[in-house]
Design an enzyme around this catalytic site. Structure first.
Site, PDB file in Angstrom:
ATOM      1  N   LEU A 158       0.872  -1.163   0.000  1.00 17.92           N
ATOM      2  CA  LEU A 158       0.000   0.000   0.000  1.00 17.92           C
ATOM      3  C   LEU A 158       0.914   1.219   0.000  1.00 17.92           C
ATOM      4  O   LEU A 158       1.927   1.234   0.695  1.00 17.92           O
ATOM      5  CB  LEU A 158      -0.870   0.037   1.269  1.00 17.92           C
ATOM      6  N   ASP A 159       0.545   2.225  -0.736  1.00 16.56           N
ATOM      7  CA  ASP A 159       1.353   3.439  -0.784  1.00 16.56           C
ATOM      8  C   ASP A 159       1.442   4.095   0.586  1.00 16.56           C
ATOM      9  O   ASP A 159       0.580   3.898   1.444  1.00 16.56           O
ATOM     10  CB  ASP A 159       0.754   4.435  -1.783  1.00 16.56           C
ATOM     11  N   PHE A 160       2.455   4.919   0.755  1.00 13.86           N
ATOM     12  CA  PHE A 160       2.693   5.671   1.984  1.00 13.86           C
ATOM     13  C   PHE A 160       1.440   6.436   2.409  1.00 13.86           C
ATOM     14  O   PHE A 160       1.090   6.483   3.579  1.00 13.86           O
ATOM     15  CB  PHE A 160       3.857   6.640   1.719  1.00 13.86           C
TER      16      PHE A 160
END
Length: 182
Positions: free
Chosen positions: A41-43
């Site tokens: 999952l992206d930051f």
């Protein structure tokens, strides 16, 4: 071993950060040793992240050929119309090609935890929530899909991967989730 983890906003999906200004990583949550993310999952995304110590299981969870559905709740800027939802359902043309068909529907604002950097609020611009389910995992795909239909993403929360869901876990919490993708 399969671990379900509710990744908070602003946490890297890795155990170390070698950047000049270190950011929070998975190492700060007491996860079992020897597990690693099956996917990412992206930051700036939140929600369900599966971790495992089994390479074959990680492959089954992440390989697009297995078409394991990932479900997201997406807060978007704008007022989604049926044409935009139909475009998401049919597949969206991105720079790296056409996406697969998706499930997309408008939903009421879900009962979620407050985000540790609130979503910007603008009185003059409406926002809405969508439930979007995809069976592939390109880089920042959900954000790119909603932007392509004129609905920029404000907040993105993954709520399920296959049969595995958040099931009431607060950000930063984790639990054992069984042994397989279903």
């Amino acid at each position: 071993m399969l671990i379900a983890f509710n990744k908070p906003y602003g946490v890297l999906c890795q155990f170390t950060d070698r950047s000049a200004t270190p950011r929070p990583t998975l190492a700060g949550f007491g996860l079992p040793p020897s597990v690693y993310p099956a996917g990412r999952l992206d930051f700036d995304s939140e929600g369900l992240l599966l971790l495992t110590d089994d390479g074959a299981l990680a492959h089954r969870l992440t390989d697009p050929r297995h078409k394991l559905e990932k479900t997201y709740w997406v807060q978007v800027e704008g007022d989604p119309g049926e044409e935009q939802l139909a475009a998401l359902r049919g597949g969206v043309e991105l720079r790296d090609g056409m996406t697969r068909r998706a499930r997309a529907r408008r939903i009421d604002a879900p009962a979620l935890w407050p985000r540790d950097q609130p979503v910007r609020f603008r009185k003059t611009v409406p926002d809405a929530w969508l439930e979007l389910a995809i069976s592939e995992g390109r880089n920042r795909q959900v954000r790119r899909m909603t932007a392509a239909v004129g609905l920029p993403t404000l907040r993105l929360v993954r709520v399920a991967v296959g049969a595995h869901g958040l099931d009431g876990m607060a950000p930063g919490q984790w639990r054992h989730a069984g042994t397989g993708p279903d």
